[in-house]
Design an enzyme around this catalytic site. Sequence first.
Site: not given
Length: 282
Positions: A246-247
């Site tokens: 989850p950047c």
Amino acid sequence: MNEQEQINYNRIATAIDYIKTNFKMQPNLDKVAEKVHLSPFHFQRLFSDWAGTSPKKFLQYISVEHAKKILTDTQSTLFDTAYETGLSGTSRLHDLFVNIEGMTPAEYKNGGKNLNINYSYAESPFGNIIVASTSKGVCYMGFNESEEQGLEDLKSKFPNASLNRKLDLLQQNALFIFQNDWSKLPEIKLHLKGTDFQLKVWETLLKIPMGQLSTYGSIAKKLENPNASRAVGSAIGSNPVAFLIPCHRVIQSSGNFGGYMWGNTRKTAIIGWENAQTQTVI
């Protein structure tokens, strides 16, 4: 830095220098601890606190980087590479690469030439995606405007791999996340290739809870390198697996959402969607 902290810093600096200089001897924990006049238990804990990783893992990183250079720059066999790295045989070299690089030495040497990758297309709440997997796990996921563009993006990541359009169980387990089926999360496997620093950043991203946000500076501090915000941003920008790693949950310290490889509008939508899902659960 007080006197004791300075002493500890000097000890860890000495240990790091010793490992870098003598990695071909593959020194064990007791040997390195002896060099800095500490018990193995105390040294293990102190090294992990200061270096952000264990002495054994640090030795593995140094060893695999040396082996990668040999495989890239020379025509050495795997046996010779293992010998030049101080390993007892090709089986240890194999285990080292799989553990650190997520691929075998042969796969690394051939640039993915012998790597078989399945890929498929799917729809998500945030647009069409392409998801790809090896026998070990999902190696790529990206949002794409067209199937052709998605395939080109995948090829750019694995130019020498054998690509097969096929939906497999590894991909299916990953795609369940878009259906709010969180029960499949433990079954999602990832197969990642990156530098030591990139892998550490991506691992840290996985620990950001859904519905929460972090900053580039906070990630750098968690890696015990508070001045590495720019490097963290670069590693996040190289994330090969959209959404699962989850950047999108990392924003600027000012509160600005910042950039996103797959578009700022999409990043905003994902953050809002995840927040809504979390509120629903509550």
